[in-house]
Enzyme design. Structure first.
Site, short mmCIF file in Angstrom:
data_model
loop_
_atom_site.label_atom_id
_atom_site.label_comp_id
_atom_site.label_asym_id
_atom_site.label_seq_id
_atom_site.Cartn_x
_atom_site.Cartn_y
_atom_site.Cartn_z
N MET A 188 -3.26 24.72 -82.86
CA MET A 188 -3.21 25.07 -84.29
C MET A 188 -2.50 23.94 -85.04
SD MET A 188 -3.06 29.16 -84.51
CE MET A 188 -1.35 29.43 -84.18
N GLY A 189 -2.43 22.76 -84.43
CA GLY A 189 -1.83 21.60 -85.11
C GLY A 189 -0.32 21.59 -85.04
N HIS A 221 2.13 19.92 -76.67
CA HIS A 221 0.68 19.79 -76.85
C HIS A 221 0.18 18.49 -76.22
CE1 HIS A 221 1.46 22.21 -80.68
NE2 HIS A 221 0.55 22.93 -80.05
N SER A 269 7.73 24.35 -79.42
CA SER A 269 6.83 25.21 -80.20
C SER A 269 6.74 24.64 -81.61
CB SER A 269 7.41 26.62 -80.26
OG SER A 269 6.81 27.36 -81.30
N SER A 270 5.58 24.76 -82.22
CA SER A 270 5.43 24.29 -83.60
C SER A 270 6.38 25.04 -84.52
CB SER A 270 3.99 24.49 -84.08
OG SER A 270 3.12 23.83 -83.19
N ARG A 271 6.66 26.30 -84.18
CA ARG A 271 7.55 27.12 -85.02
C ARG A 271 8.99 26.62 -85.03
NH1 ARG A 271 4.81 31.96 -86.22
NH2 ARG A 271 3.06 32.24 -84.81
O1 PAF Z 1 -1.81 28.84 -78.56
C1 PAF Z 1 -2.33 28.54 -79.66
O2 PAF Z 1 -1.98 27.55 -80.31
C2 PAF Z 1 -3.42 29.43 -80.23
O3 PAF Z 1 -3.21 30.75 -79.91
C3 PAF Z 1 -4.84 28.98 -79.80
C4 PAF Z 1 -5.03 29.09 -78.30
C5 PAF Z 1 -5.09 27.54 -80.25
C6 PAF Z 1 -5.89 29.87 -80.46
O4 PAF Z 1 -5.83 29.81 -81.86
#
Ligand code: PAF
Length: 250
Positions: free
Chosen positions: A27-28, A34, A182-184
């Site tokens: 989700m960027g 990532h 985590s992005s959060r």
């Molecule tokens: O883990 C995530 O970032 C999301 O849940 C995913 C797998 C990209 C689905 O939107």
């Protein structure tokens, strides 16, 4: 790296790709966690495709969706630099031509842990992942163990629907103080960020779940759950508006 906003264009490009294809859905707001998934895909496959799509159907809370971090320009630079073949950045219209009339529902494990606190969350996750797996036709897809419940549900879906993509789990990547990437984390204040490392520290201790719950609450975490399944301890807890999840092997 070729960027595709248009999924039919990607699908015709896909037909021209030879060799194996690895896929990393995101989700960027990309962080080193990532990038590790992407690097693993680059090692194991001839080509790698990444998607950046903030999937609205998996957010049960509108303000969480609105404030979800985004850094598309720098994400693109990071992916280019490590040799990704293609990036998919679809729109809602591209992903949901059916306006989400069709969805995937798992009726057992998805109603526990995060599912019991985020209604409809896993319907959204499974539906978008199914769409992305069908669009990419990847040989392998990479998911982090930080979202362990998500990983298990995706594995189950792939088996249930005879999808040929192999699901590859990747260990949780942590900051130096133990906080799961985590992005959060970008949404935490300086003070909350310091405290956030306690989540991993406390769940890693050899003490009872009840004791861990007490310690976390005392430190200022608002707990959604702390439970043990599959020889793992799972936690979801908030600091202010920021919800963090983690899990450790027991
Ligand atoms: O883990 C995530 O970032 C999301 O849940 C995913 C797998 C990209 C689905 O939107």
């Amino acid at each position: 790296m070729t960027i595709f906003k248009d999924m039919p264009q990607w699908q015709s490009f896909r037909k021209s790709l030879t060799g194996t294809l690895g896929f990393v859905p995101t989700m960027g707001a990309l962080h080193d966690g990532h990038l590790l998934l992407v690097k693993e895909s680059l090692l194991q496959n001839d080509k790698t495709v990444v998607s950046i799509y903030v999937n609205p159907t998996q957010f049960n809370n509108k303000s969480d969706l609105k404030t979800y971090p985004s850094s598309l320009e720098s994400d693109i630079e990071k992916l280019k630099a490590i040799g990704v073949t293609a990036l998919l950045t679809p729109t809602y219209e591209q992903m949901y031509p059916d306006k989400y009339c069709y969805k995937v529902t798992e009726s057992d494990f998805s109603s526990t842990l995060c599912g019991s606190h985020r209604l409809g969350h896993f319907d959204g996750v499974l539906t978008v992942v199914l769409k992305l797996l069908l669009i990419t036709q990847a040989d392998r897809a990479y998911f982090g163990e930080k979202d362990y419940q998500q990983l298990q549900l995706i594995r189950g879906m792939v088996e249930a629907f005879f999808i040929k993509t192999k699901i590859i789990p990747i260990k949780t990547i942590r900051e130096a103080d133990g906080l799961a990437m985590s992005s959060r984390n970008k949404k935490l204040t300086k003070e909350q960020r310091k405290l956030a490392a306690q989540l991993f520290e406390q769940i890693s201790k050899t003490q009872s779940s009840e004791q861990t719950k007490l310690s976390l609450r005392k430190l200022g975490f608002k707990l959604d759950y702390l439970e043990e399944h599959f020889n793992r301890r799972f936690v979801a807890a908030s600091l202010g508006d920021v919800r963090l999840i983690d899990n450790v092997e027991l």
